[in-house]
Design an enzyme around this catalytic site. Structure first.
Site, PDB file in Angstrom:
ATOM      1  N   CYS A  76       0.789  -1.116  -0.015  1.00 42.13           N
ATOM      2  CA  CYS A  76       0.089   0.164  -0.028  1.00 42.13           C
ATOM      3  C   CYS A  76       1.007   1.444  -0.063  1.00 42.13           C
ATOM      4  O   CYS A  76       1.714   1.474  -0.922  1.00 42.13           O
ATOM      5  CB  CYS A  76      -0.933  -0.133   1.076  1.00 42.13           C
ATOM      6  N   ILE A  77       0.636   1.989   1.038  1.00 42.18           N
ATOM      7  CA  ILE A  77       1.627   3.301   0.963  1.00 42.18           C
ATOM      8  C   ILE A  77       3.128   3.015   1.628  1.00 42.18           C
ATOM      9  O   ILE A  77       3.830   4.030   1.705  1.00 42.18           O
ATOM     10  CB  ILE A  77       0.908   4.443   1.910  1.00 42.18           C
TER      11      ILE A  77
END
Length: 217
Positions: free
Chosen positions: A134-135
């Site tokens: 994800c991030i």
């Protein structure tokens, strides 16, 4: 049996680790035959109400919150050393961009939690695989950007632009896939960077990442 460390950043996507991503990672690593240990930094997080998305003003321990996902089996990040493990992985959620660093506030110029940076550099210098979901690849880019690491966060143009400012490279990737940088031994998958993704799609990308990590380890 390979030993994989998972670095959590709380519990809940708005202020900690994204739970579906974290649980998917734990399951996929076990399916791949790995022994998993969880770690989290001993810092405080700012609590967000996950119904209305607003800050509550409350502070909680990242380590204590991470224990909710790890069923109590979580250690301080200060105790994580590359010599004891074959690979390390970072689930996403805003905690990765708020509690492991302040990317959410400063982007490419963010400050990184000293223990998180030490762990990333330890595994990189030991030539041991690093996974990021994800991030979390933005965190890896901030630390390893000068090494020209290649990561993915999917196709979000704004985040990609910030990642490129770190010196890192970016490769677009669908939610159910992952990309590998064989030079730096970094594996990443976008997961809920695609906000409308279904849990099975997120799991598919994380499943691939987890098995790649264990194979490299």
């Amino acid at each position: 049996m390979k030993k994989i460390a998972v670095v959590l950043s709380g519990s809940g996507y708005l202020d900690g680790s994204e739970i579906t991503e974290a649980v998917s990672l734990l399951i996929a690593l076990n399916q791949a035959g790995a022994e998993v240990s969880c770690f989290a930094p001993e810092v405080e997080l700012s609590v967000v109400n996950h119904i209305d998305g607003k800050a509550t003003g409350e502070k909680r321990s990242v380590l204590v919150e991470a224990a909710r996902i790890a069923r109590g089996h979580v250690q301080s990040l200060s105790k994580l050393h590359a010599k004891d493990f074959d690979a390390v992985a970072f689930p996403g959620g805003f905690g990765a961009a708020k509690n492991l660093c302040n990317w959410a506030e400063k982007g490419a110029k963010c400050d990184v939690n000293p223990e998180a940076e030490r762990v990333i550099m330890d595994f990189f210098n030991a030539s041991k695989p690093i996974g990021a979901i994800c991030i979390a690849p933005a965190l890896i880019a901030r630390v390893l950007g000068k090494q020209k690491v290649t990561v993915t966060i999917g196709e979000d143009a704004g985040t990609i632009a910030e990642i490129l400012k770190t010196g890192a490279q970016h490769e677009e990737c669908p939610v159910d896939d992952y990309i590998t940088d064989r030079e730096t031994k970094v594996v990443s998958t976008p997961a809920y960077m695609y906000g409308d993704a279904k849990p099975n799609q997120v799991f598919a990308g994380i499943f691939g990442l987890a098995h790649e990590l264990v194979e490299w380890a």
